[in-house]
Design an enzyme around this catalytic site. Sequence first.
Site, PDB file in Angstrom:
ATOM      1  N   ARG A  69    -144.954  21.692 -55.403  1.00  0.00           N
ATOM      2  CA  ARG A  69    -143.579  21.214 -55.266  1.00  0.00           C
ATOM      3  C   ARG A  69    -143.203  20.298 -56.423  1.00  0.00           C
ATOM      4  O   ARG A  69    -142.085  20.378 -56.953  1.00  0.00           O
ATOM      5  CB  ARG A  69    -143.410  20.472 -53.936  1.00  0.00           C
ATOM      6  N   ASN A  80    -139.333  26.826 -46.366  1.00  0.00           N
ATOM      7  CA  ASN A  80    -138.338  27.045 -47.410  1.00  0.00           C
ATOM      8  C   ASN A  80    -138.856  27.993 -48.496  1.00  0.00           C
ATOM      9  O   ASN A  80    -140.057  28.052 -48.732  1.00  0.00           O
ATOM     10  CB  ASN A  80    -137.957  25.711 -48.050  1.00  0.00           C
ATOM     11  N   CYS A 102    -133.132  25.641 -39.682  1.00  0.00           N
ATOM     12  CA  CYS A 102    -132.992  24.524 -40.615  1.00  0.00           C
ATOM     13  C   CYS A 102    -132.431  23.340 -39.843  1.00  0.00           C
ATOM     14  O   CYS A 102    -131.751  23.527 -38.819  1.00  0.00           O
ATOM     15  CB  CYS A 102    -132.058  24.920 -41.757  1.00  0.00           C
ATOM     16  N   HIS A 157    -128.979  26.177 -46.816  1.00  0.00           N
ATOM     17  CA  HIS A 157    -128.779  25.174 -47.863  1.00  0.00           C
ATOM     18  C   HIS A 157    -127.562  25.486 -48.727  1.00  0.00           C
ATOM     19  O   HIS A 157    -127.477  25.059 -49.884  1.00  0.00           O
ATOM     20  CB  HIS A 157    -130.032  25.017 -48.738  1.00  0.00           C
ATOM     21  N   TYR A 210    -126.734  19.925 -50.001  1.00  0.00           N
ATOM     22  CA  TYR A 210    -127.244  20.803 -51.056  1.00  0.00           C
ATOM     23  C   TYR A 210    -126.137  21.344 -51.956  1.00  0.00           C
ATOM     24  O   TYR A 210    -126.428  21.863 -53.042  1.00  0.00           O
ATOM     25  CB  TYR A 210    -128.042  21.958 -50.436  1.00  0.00           C
TER      26      TYR A 210
END
Length: 429
Positions: A93, A147, A167, A197, A251
């Site tokens: 990540r 995700n 989500c 998102h 987002y």
Amino acid sequence: MSALKLAIVGGASTYTPELIDGFARLRDTLPIGELVLIDPAADRLELIAALARRIFARQGHHATVTTTTDTTTGVHDADAVLLQLRVGGQAARDKDETWPLECGCVGQETTGAGGLAKALRTVPVVLDIAERVRAANPHAWIVDFTNPVGIVTRALQSAGHKAVGLCNVAIGFQRKFATHLGVDPELVRLDHVGLNHLTWERGVTLLDTPDATTGTEVLPRLLTEHGQAIAADLHLPLPVIQRLGVVPSYYLRYFYQHDQVVKELQDKGSRAAEVAAIEKQLLELYADPALDTKPELLGQRGGAFYSEAAVQLIASLLGTDHRTTVQVVNTRNDGILPFLPDDAVIEVPATVDATGVRPLPQRPLEPLYAGLIASVTAYEHLALDAALHGGRDRVFDALLAHPLIGQIDLADHLTDRLLAHNRHHLNWA
């Protein structure tokens, strides 16, 4: 109905105690007899399981908590399987959030180049797990919280799996709006539309009772009375939100304020580094044998209210709720948004019960939102193609199609960096 068996793939996550807390508190809604935590990280797995048992015990919940590093063993006879894995961990990540910035692009794990990298690593692993679930119990539901949820759920559904994506953005808005209005969250229903998102709240209905089908539209009131707080929470300009008359998800900042966000990220550093520091502290707290509640620090880890959303979704799907509920989920489009292909995965309210998930009809979508949704859906189609079949050209095509990239030289540079940082996770690279 007899007590259920649930399995969590990625059970050693520091986030798992949030789920456990919800399972323990809401046991009347979702009667769990056995919970299996599945994860290759055996040392962390036992640490999380021990805390889970203490949380259950404190709440008077009698479910057994077992662990295994073997997915096939863990999902055997499970009624539902929750996916919350992170291929490559926080280290991967951190890279997803770092190398795109070198090209002047948003570094984020769910959208842009970083999001594509995560999809490429994740989809093959998730599909392998799903095949094991199908072999163990073809009637089990797979609930994906991994995700990028939209792409992963599309991969699962395209392969014929009994899957739905979840989500916490929608339930987060519901809870915050309920607080502003001073009402129970169950009285707040969202006109939530878009992709994972990439969503907007086009309306907020205040119901007279939780089971009511109609109510009073209160979004204008929320924007008038609480607009400043809403804007501050989203880090978006209040005048823009007021002019749009909708509440975009956080987002949307990556699209509406891309260059500003890039500068902020370059100055601040990655979210992954911040989460890694939080996780280190959480693991130290979890090791305390006296701890039998989720610590307050867990709220900084992310994923707020996911446990409540997960409990309600699973309870409806498995029939323990005995009601048809309306919940925001990620599921197959099937004509709901007519400008998208049927197999696209959209994030909208749906009726949910033991017969399945049925997205609610949507009124025509304004071009300002429909255009961006269509563009990102095209990218997600190409991203899934790259995840399933590999190849540099497919990666390049997906990046070129992404509205945050869309330039030949930029897509080329990002492709090289993506492959360099993820080669050991991609069996075709």
